[in-house]
Design an enzyme around this catalytic site. Sequence first.
Site, mmCIF file in Angstrom:
data_model
loop_
_atom_site.group_PDB
_atom_site.id
_atom_site.type_symbol
_atom_site.label_atom_id
_atom_site.label_comp_id
_atom_site.label_asym_id
_atom_site.label_seq_id
_atom_site.Cartn_x
_atom_site.Cartn_y
_atom_site.Cartn_z
ATOM 1 N N GLU A 153 0.745 -1.204 0.089
ATOM 2 C CA GLU A 153 0.064 -0.040 0.027
ATOM 3 C C GLU A 153 1.025 1.254 0.129
ATOM 4 O OE1 GLU A 153 -2.448 -1.658 3.206
ATOM 5 O OE2 GLU A 153 -4.064 -1.119 1.923
ATOM 6 N N GLU A 201 -4.306 -9.763 3.826
ATOM 7 C CA GLU A 201 -5.045 -9.398 4.838
ATOM 8 C C GLU A 201 -6.401 -10.512 4.670
ATOM 9 O OE1 GLU A 201 -3.647 -7.341 2.841
ATOM 10 O OE2 GLU A 201 -3.074 -5.612 3.796
HETATM 11 N N1 COA Z 1 4.945 -8.081 12.202
HETATM 12 C C1 COA Z 1 5.778 -8.273 13.034
HETATM 13 N N2 COA Z 1 6.904 -8.781 12.900
HETATM 14 C C2 COA Z 1 7.082 -9.360 11.757
HETATM 15 C C3 COA Z 1 6.150 -9.334 10.629
HETATM 16 C C4 COA Z 1 5.116 -8.700 10.755
HETATM 17 N N3 COA Z 1 3.921 -8.146 9.898
HETATM 18 N N4 COA Z 1 6.812 -10.001 9.698
HETATM 19 C C5 COA Z 1 7.918 -10.607 9.921
HETATM 20 N N5 COA Z 1 7.896 -10.079 11.433
HETATM 21 C C6 COA Z 1 9.326 -10.649 12.169
HETATM 22 C C7 COA Z 1 9.068 -12.016 12.598
HETATM 23 O O1 COA Z 1 8.466 -12.307 13.856
HETATM 24 C C8 COA Z 1 10.568 -12.215 13.225
HETATM 25 O O2 COA Z 1 10.841 -12.049 14.195
HETATM 26 P P1 COA Z 1 11.805 -12.864 15.386
HETATM 27 O O3 COA Z 1 13.049 -12.955 14.393
HETATM 28 O O4 COA Z 1 11.838 -11.906 16.423
HETATM 29 O O5 COA Z 1 10.968 -13.891 15.634
HETATM 30 C C9 COA Z 1 11.367 -11.583 11.899
HETATM 31 O O6 COA Z 1 10.432 -10.549 11.528
HETATM 32 C C10 COA Z 1 11.710 -12.318 10.681
HETATM 33 O O7 COA Z 1 10.310 -13.026 10.281
HETATM 34 P P2 COA Z 1 10.363 -14.660 10.169
HETATM 35 O O8 COA Z 1 8.972 -14.861 9.783
HETATM 36 O O9 COA Z 1 11.376 -15.160 11.063
HETATM 37 O O10 COA Z 1 11.050 -14.708 8.619
HETATM 38 P P3 COA Z 1 10.746 -16.030 7.202
HETATM 39 O O11 COA Z 1 11.701 -15.781 6.566
HETATM 40 O O12 COA Z 1 10.587 -17.236 8.137
HETATM 41 O O13 COA Z 1 9.232 -15.498 7.040
HETATM 42 C C11 COA Z 1 7.447 -13.961 6.228
HETATM 43 C C12 COA Z 1 8.949 -14.254 6.190
HETATM 44 C C13 COA Z 1 7.468 -12.416 5.443
HETATM 45 C C14 COA Z 1 7.043 -14.938 5.177
HETATM 46 C C15 COA Z 1 6.634 -14.011 7.543
HETATM 47 O O14 COA Z 1 7.770 -13.120 8.428
HETATM 48 C C16 COA Z 1 5.322 -13.431 7.606
HETATM 49 O O15 COA Z 1 4.586 -14.149 6.899
HETATM 50 N N6 COA Z 1 5.109 -12.269 8.006
HETATM 51 C C17 COA Z 1 3.773 -11.749 8.179
HETATM 52 C C18 COA Z 1 3.205 -11.186 6.914
HETATM 53 C C19 COA Z 1 1.862 -10.536 7.167
HETATM 54 O O16 COA Z 1 1.013 -11.243 7.363
HETATM 55 N N7 COA Z 1 1.926 -9.421 7.338
HETATM 56 C C20 COA Z 1 0.458 -8.693 7.722
HETATM 57 C C21 COA Z 1 -0.027 -8.170 6.362
HETATM 58 S S1 COA Z 1 -1.683 -7.378 6.903
#
Ligand code: COA
Length: 244
Positions: A115, A135
């Site tokens: 966004e 979302e």
């Molecule tokens: N909010 C808060 N923290 C987040 C985040 C988010 N949207 N996305 C990633 N992080 C944090 C993780 O909690 C992790 O923190 P930690 O090391 O303290 O545990 C760090 O960033 C790295 O992320 P991680 O999930 O370990 O990396 P990954 O390579 O395994 O996965 C993603 C990457 C992007 C696939 C995964 O982090 C994810 O699905 N994030 C959420 C995406 C989402 O749904 N966003 C909201 C959209 S409305």
Amino acid sequence: MSNFEVIIYEKQNDIGYVTLNRPEALNAYNLQMRDELYQVLGAIKDDPEVKVAIFRGAGERAFCAGADLSEFLTAPSPVIARQVRWERDVWGLFLSITKPLIAALHGYVLGSGIEIALCCDIRLASEDVQFGLPEVGLGIIPAAGGSQTLPRLIGGAQALEILLTGRWIKAEEAHRLKLVNQVVSRHELLPAAERLANKLKAYSPIALSYAKQAITRGLDLSLEQGLELEANLGDCLFNVNKEG
Ligand code: COA
């Protein structure tokens, strides 16, 4: 120049650089970032020394992984959430800026990350980029304009498919869908954005502003109204140039 915690804002040679800076959380968009972005956008809008701005994400892995899930749905009530939105209409402010805004996108560009990119005018992406709107899978819908800005850019059918399925889009497809203007290698991303910014900043700021408005405002008008808008903006620009 930056007194912020989760955003770095710098001005160099007429270019404003906005870096989302929570790399340990993949630059997830939290309330602190919302407040700081609001201030930064105000500065970009009002500061005549900034002719063009570049938005990017800190760290190797993400531009922005969306809303901070640890703060998710934590507003005490919908009424307060709505009030907070009116107090800090980041997205309205973003879209009201008439200077050229460039997004330099790498890694994860999810939810609010897309966004933010959609509020910019020209999107450059590196080959490792991955877009997604997760979302609906989380039981919500986009709250930062994505349901409106995405279909205006790539068309309703494509936007619907991406939003309803939550499917992720990689660089090549993003380019084909016109979600991004150009794909470059990771190390070329910032240089490419800077080359573009340097080109734009050399042009008349008012011509850039009117050209941007003709297209962005015109998209929401009928052709007849759009032509009138273009004629009005053209007249204003002619007068400005005559006086200047
Ligand atoms: N909010 C808060 N923290 C987040 C985040 C988010 N949207 N996305 C990633 N992080 C944090 C993780 O909690 C992790 O923190 P930690 O090391 O303290 O545990 C760090 O960033 C790295 O992320 P991680 O999930 O370990 O990396 P990954 O390579 O395994 O996965 C993603 C990457 C992007 C696939 C995964 O982090 C994810 O699905 N994030 C959420 C995406 C989402 O749904 N966003 C909201 C959209 S409305």
